[in-house]
Design a protein around this motif. Structure first.
Motif, PDB file in Angstrom:
ATOM      1  N   ASN A   1     -24.831   6.364  13.357  1.00  0.00           N
ATOM      2  CA  ASN A   1     -23.750   5.904  12.489  1.00  0.00           C
ATOM      3  C   ASN A   1     -22.785   5.163  13.420  1.00  0.00           C
ATOM      4  O   ASN A   1     -22.276   5.786  14.356  1.00  0.00           O
ATOM      5  CB  ASN A   1     -23.051   7.106  11.844  1.00  0.00           C
ATOM      6  CG  ASN A   1     -21.887   6.693  10.964  1.00  0.00           C
ATOM      7  OD1 ASN A   1     -21.672   5.519  10.717  1.00  0.00           O
ATOM      8  ND2 ASN A   1     -21.136   7.678  10.497  1.00  0.00           N
TER       9      ASN A   1
ATOM     10  N   LEU B   1     -19.307  19.828  15.761  1.00  0.00           N
ATOM     11  CA  LEU B   1     -18.927  18.810  16.745  1.00  0.00           C
ATOM     12  C   LEU B   1     -17.655  19.238  17.475  1.00  0.00           C
ATOM     13  O   LEU B   1     -17.603  19.259  18.709  1.00  0.00           O
ATOM     14  CB  LEU B   1     -18.651  17.478  16.031  1.00  0.00           C
ATOM     15  CG  LEU B   1     -19.851  16.579  15.774  1.00  0.00           C
ATOM     16  CD1 LEU B   1     -19.508  15.503  14.756  1.00  0.00           C
ATOM     17  CD2 LEU B   1     -20.278  15.921  17.079  1.00  0.00           C
TER      18      LEU B   1
ATOM     19  N   GLY C   1     -20.824  22.400   7.690  1.00  0.00           N
ATOM     20  CA  GLY C   1     -21.146  20.995   7.949  1.00  0.00           C
ATOM     21  C   GLY C   1     -21.165  20.708   9.438  1.00  0.00           C
ATOM     22  O   GLY C   1     -20.941  21.604  10.270  1.00  0.00           O
ATOM     23  N   ALA C   2     -21.419  19.458   9.765  1.00  0.00           N
ATOM     24  CA  ALA C   2     -21.569  19.075  11.175  1.00  0.00           C
ATOM     25  C   ALA C   2     -20.221  18.941  11.891  1.00  0.00           C
ATOM     26  O   ALA C   2     -20.142  19.137  13.099  1.00  0.00           O
ATOM     27  CB  ALA C   2     -22.336  17.756  11.270  1.00  0.00           C
ATOM     28  N   ARG C   3     -19.159  18.634  11.161  1.00  0.00           N
ATOM     29  CA  ARG C   3     -17.862  18.401  11.819  1.00  0.00           C
ATOM     30  C   ARG C   3     -17.369  19.609  12.620  1.00  0.00           C
ATOM     31  O   ARG C   3     -17.004  19.456  13.786  1.00  0.00           O
ATOM     32  CB  ARG C   3     -16.816  17.973  10.793  1.00  0.00           C
ATOM     33  CG  ARG C   3     -16.937  16.527  10.357  1.00  0.00           C
ATOM     34  CD  ARG C   3     -16.000  16.298   9.177  1.00  0.00           C
ATOM     35  NE  ARG C   3     -15.962  14.915   8.745  1.00  0.00           N
ATOM     36  CZ  ARG C   3     -16.851  14.352   7.937  1.00  0.00           C
ATOM     37  NH1 ARG C   3     -17.889  15.056   7.507  1.00  0.00           N
ATOM     38  NH2 ARG C   3     -16.739  13.103   7.570  1.00  0.00           N
TER      39      ARG C   3
ATOM     40  N   VAL D   1     -27.678  14.268  12.641  1.00  0.00           N
ATOM     41  CA  VAL D   1     -27.517  14.533  11.201  1.00  0.00           C
ATOM     42  C   VAL D   1     -28.312  13.568  10.322  1.00  0.00           C
ATOM     43  O   VAL D   1     -28.499  13.845   9.137  1.00  0.00           O
ATOM     44  CB  VAL D   1     -26.043  14.547  10.730  1.00  0.00           C
ATOM     45  CG1 VAL D   1     -25.279  15.727  11.270  1.00  0.00           C
ATOM     46  CG2 VAL D   1     -25.345  13.264  11.012  1.00  0.00           C
ATOM     47  N   TYR D   2     -28.766  12.457  10.897  1.00  0.00           N
ATOM     48  CA  TYR D   2     -29.570  11.510  10.097  1.00  0.00           C
ATOM     49  C   TYR D   2     -31.052  11.586  10.461  1.00  0.00           C
ATOM     50  O   TYR D   2     -31.819  10.671  10.155  1.00  0.00           O
ATOM     51  CB  TYR D   2     -29.073  10.078  10.312  1.00  0.00           C
ATOM     52  CG  TYR D   2     -27.647   9.853   9.869  1.00  0.00           C
ATOM     53  CD1 TYR D   2     -27.351   9.600   8.527  1.00  0.00           C
ATOM     54  CD2 TYR D   2     -26.600   9.901  10.771  1.00  0.00           C
ATOM     55  CE1 TYR D   2     -26.038   9.405   8.114  1.00  0.00           C
ATOM     56  CE2 TYR D   2     -25.287   9.702  10.368  1.00  0.00           C
ATOM     57  CZ  TYR D   2     -25.018   9.459   9.035  1.00  0.00           C
ATOM     58  OH  TYR D   2     -23.723   9.261   8.633  1.00  0.00           O
TER      59      TYR D   2
ATOM     60  N   TRP E   1     -19.440   7.321  15.903  1.00  0.00           N
ATOM     61  CA  TRP E   1     -18.594   7.903  14.864  1.00  0.00           C
ATOM     62  C   TRP E   1     -17.725   9.045  15.388  1.00  0.00           C
ATOM     63  O   TRP E   1     -18.257  10.033  15.901  1.00  0.00           O
ATOM     64  CB  TRP E   1     -19.505   8.397  13.732  1.00  0.00           C
ATOM     65  CG  TRP E   1     -18.798   9.043  12.593  1.00  0.00           C
ATOM     66  CD1 TRP E   1     -18.218   8.417  11.535  1.00  0.00           C
ATOM     67  CD2 TRP E   1     -18.613  10.448  12.388  1.00  0.00           C
ATOM     68  NE1 TRP E   1     -17.682   9.350  10.688  1.00  0.00           N
ATOM     69  CE2 TRP E   1     -17.902  10.598  11.188  1.00  0.00           C
ATOM     70  CE3 TRP E   1     -18.974  11.582  13.116  1.00  0.00           C
ATOM     71  CZ2 TRP E   1     -17.543  11.834  10.675  1.00  0.00           C
ATOM     72  CZ3 TRP E   1     -18.612  12.823  12.621  1.00  0.00           C
ATOM     73  CH2 TRP E   1     -17.912  12.937  11.407  1.00  0.00           C
TER      74      TRP E   1
ATOM     75  N   ARG F   1     -21.527  21.446   2.335  1.00  0.00           N
ATOM     76  CA  ARG F   1     -20.982  21.926   3.610  1.00  0.00           C
ATOM     77  C   ARG F   1     -21.855  22.981   4.299  1.00  0.00           C
ATOM     78  O   ARG F   1     -21.466  24.143   4.446  1.00  0.00           O
ATOM     79  CB  ARG F   1     -19.542  22.471   3.425  1.00  0.00           C
ATOM     80  CG  ARG F   1     -18.575  21.573   2.685  1.00  0.00           C
ATOM     81  CD  ARG F   1     -18.567  20.155   3.168  1.00  0.00           C
ATOM     82  NE  ARG F   1     -18.259  20.003   4.569  1.00  0.00           N
ATOM     83  CZ  ARG F   1     -18.761  19.009   5.330  1.00  0.00           C
ATOM     84  NH1 ARG F   1     -19.582  18.102   4.832  1.00  0.00           N
ATOM     85  NH2 ARG F   1     -18.430  18.934   6.586  1.00  0.00           N
TER      86      ARG F   1
ATOM     87  N   SER G   1     -26.012  17.569   5.073  1.00  0.00           N
ATOM     88  CA  SER G   1     -25.123  16.576   4.468  1.00  0.00           C
ATOM     89  C   SER G   1     -25.824  15.266   4.166  1.00  0.00           C
ATOM     90  O   SER G   1     -25.674  14.708   3.080  1.00  0.00           O
ATOM     91  CB  SER G   1     -23.929  16.295   5.378  1.00  0.00           C
ATOM     92  OG  SER G   1     -23.124  17.439   5.470  1.00  0.00           O
ATOM     93  N   LYS G   2     -26.565  14.764   5.132  1.00  0.00           N
ATOM     94  CA  LYS G   2     -27.142  13.431   4.962  1.00  0.00           C
ATOM     95  C   LYS G   2     -28.585  13.515   4.485  1.00  0.00           C
ATOM     96  O   LYS G   2     -28.950  12.896   3.502  1.00  0.00           O
ATOM     97  CB  LYS G   2     -27.058  12.659   6.284  1.00  0.00           C
ATOM     98  CG  LYS G   2     -25.676  12.686   6.921  1.00  0.00           C
ATOM     99  CD  LYS G   2     -24.637  11.914   6.120  1.00  0.00           C
ATOM    100  CE  LYS G   2     -23.275  12.051   6.777  1.00  0.00           C
ATOM    101  NZ  LYS G   2     -22.260  11.175   6.227  1.00  0.00           N
TER     102      LYS G   2
ATOM    103  N   ASP H   1     -26.305  14.508  18.351  1.00  0.00           N
ATOM    104  CA  ASP H   1     -25.987  14.584  16.928  1.00  0.00           C
ATOM    105  C   ASP H   1     -27.122  13.938  16.151  1.00  0.00           C
ATOM    106  O   ASP H   1     -27.331  12.728  16.223  1.00  0.00           O
ATOM    107  CB  ASP H   1     -24.650  13.845  16.713  1.00  0.00           C
ATOM    108  CG  ASP H   1     -24.215  13.824  15.267  1.00  0.00           C
ATOM    109  OD1 ASP H   1     -25.044  14.079  14.383  1.00  0.00           O
ATOM    110  OD2 ASP H   1     -23.032  13.511  15.019  1.00  0.00           O
TER     111      ASP H   1
ATOM    112  N   ASN I   1     -25.841   9.958  19.471  1.00  0.00           N
ATOM    113  CA  ASN I   1     -26.170  10.121  18.059  1.00  0.00           C
ATOM    114  C   ASN I   1     -27.306   9.161  17.717  1.00  0.00           C
ATOM    115  O   ASN I   1     -27.212   7.972  17.989  1.00  0.00           O
ATOM    116  CB  ASN I   1     -24.905   9.808  17.221  1.00  0.00           C
ATOM    117  CG  ASN I   1     -25.171   9.603  15.743  1.00  0.00           C
ATOM    118  OD1 ASN I   1     -24.615   8.686  15.130  1.00  0.00           O
ATOM    119  ND2 ASN I   1     -25.992  10.415  15.158  1.00  0.00           N
TER     120      ASN I   1
END
Ligand code: PLP
Length: 436
Positions: free
Chosen positions: A193, A124, A119-121, A233-234, A145, A274, A265-266, A231, A189
């Motif tokens: 978010n 990051l 995943g992205a976490r 992710v969206y 976020w 993940r 994820s998104k 970032d 980002n």
């Protein structure tokens, strides 16, 4: 003695243990959003009608993962793809990411630029660790976020840049420029978010060019560089004709200093699977590979194999993205139109037209007003009132690093149906009719 008759171990006084832990974990703040979401779950379990606009996640009944992904995951398990993956990710997936990024965003990375993680976490956090020494400056706009948490965990010094609603909550170069000279990392980002807004192309270009200039200066001076963590992710969740751009596609000379991250994820409603990835300078990515490897934050191998196959099926990916965007847009429109109508009728509400992600920014101008003898002093007061009296669960921008009680909230549409949204408006109207 049987296992059932063993007495459960006693861990003594919890405070004694806690006092013995590291400053790092004791200073960590848990996710504010998850705390709010837990309250909401309790109400729903008690049978209350709650429109849950809190979590940045998806209800798989409304937003299922792609069929082509689910089927490939099952096949990968059946094929015995169940061992350690390579520490930088399954080669087929890294290749598929290179092609996906090239055809979607117009930037071609070498394979050495791609690292897969769970995943992205982890991406990051490992970017922070790979780039920033303790005490060095990380510049990030708010609301945003989790940067506050990653700053804390990496021992960095956070430099918070507040943004304005009239700029779509995006930072301008003028706001950032004074901080870039001595920063190590700038984090952006978009789509954002919590706001559901996008950075304008010219604004992004100007910021990325400033990063390039700053690095030219530093290179001449023999100083360490300034990185941009982007970032996205969206990135594929876009409303109407909104257009997302990658920094390196706009300013290719920025490639050495830009770290872009993304994942499934998104965009593919696959938060529980993940799989995330980073795109950056091969040297940096190699260092991050060691970090991710030691933490063991690899993405599960069957999911990696499946995502590789799915990403390579360009028509299926596009069809899914179109349908996903249609559904997200329908829910965001239901919220936006509902609040716009209320505003026209004189209710103290305002919202920002959605551009991307799964979020809507809502402002409730209620600070200083009273309802049922209860005076509203803070966003938290408003949040609680909305939940208790209108069954509307939202997250204040304070959970995203904003300090002022300005009445702004994030509404997330991933876990609700349009019916849930429609049913919430009459409850909210009758609550606001009691305003004094
Ligand atoms: C902006 C942003 N980046 C990264 C993430 C983390 O994504 P993942 O679930 O892949 O770790 C989130 C999750 O909400 C997010 O909102």
């Amino acid at each position: 003695m049987t296992p059932e008759t063993l007495s459960t171990l006693d861990f003594g006084e919890p405070d004694l243990i806690d006092a013995s832990l590291s400053d790092n974990v004791r200073g960590l703040v848990g996710s504010e959003i998850l705390k709010i979401a837990a309250d909401v779950k309790k109400m729903i379990a008690a049978g209350d009608d709650v429109c849950n606009l809190t979590v940045g996640d998806f209800d798989s009944r409304h937003f299922p993962i792609p069929d082509g992904l689910r089927e490939r995951i099952i096949t990968a398990y059946n094929d015995g793809e169940t061992n350690y993956p390579p520490s930088d990710g399954v080669l087929a997936l890294r290749k598929a990411v290179v092609d996906f990024v090239a055809r979607t965003w117009g930037a071609r990375y070498p394979i050495e630029s791609v690292l897969i993680a769970s995943g992205a976490r982890p991406i990051l956090y490992s970017t922070y660790l790979a780039v920033v020494n303790a005490g060095e400056k990380v510049v990030y706009p708010v609301p945003s976020w989790n940067n506050n948490h990653y700053v804390w965990m990496s021992g960095a010094e956070g430099v918070v840049v507040p943004t304005r609603a009239e700029d779509g909550f995006m930072p301008t170069l003028d706001q950032l420029a004074p901080h870039l000279r001595d920063a190590r990392l700038l984090v952006l980002n978009s789509p954002l978010n919590p706001t559901g807004t996008l950075i304008a192309e010219d604004q992004l270009r100007a910021i990325v060019e400033a990063v390039v200039e700053e690095n030219q200066r530093r290179t001449k001076q023999g100083r360490r560089g300034l990185f941009l963590l982007h970032d996205q992710v969206y990135s594929t969740l876009l409303s109407g004709d909104a257009r997302h751009r990658m920094p390196v596609a706009l300013v290719p000379e920025a490639a050495p200093w830009v770290v872009s991250l993304d994942g499934i994820s998104k965009g593919f409603a696959a938060t529980g699977l993940r799989v995330g990835w980073v795109l950056g300078a091969p040297k940096l990515v190699a260092r991050m590979k060691a970090l991710v490897g030691h933490i063991g934050a690899w993405a599960p191998r069957p999911e990696q194999v499946a995502v590789a196959g799915f990403l390579n099926d360009a028509p299926a990916v596009e069809a899914y993205q179109q349908e996903m965007n249609r559904r997200v847009q329908r829910s965001l429109d239901a919220l936006f139109n509902g609040f716009t109508e209320m505003r026209a009728q004189g209710y103290p509400v305002d919202c920002v037209s959605p551009q991307g992600a799964i979020y809507l920014s809502l402002r409730l101008d209620l600070i200083g007003r009273s309802i049922g003898g209860r005076r509203l002093e803070t966003n938290e007061d408003i949040r609680q009132l909305l939940l208790d009296r209108a069954g509307l669960a939202a997250v204040p921008f304070q959970a995203f690093g904003l300090e002022q009680d300005s009445g702004w909230f994030r509404l997330s549409v991933g876990a609700v149906s349009t019916d849930d949204i429609e049913r919430a408006f009459p409850r909210l109207r009758s609550l606001l009719d009691e305003l004094t």
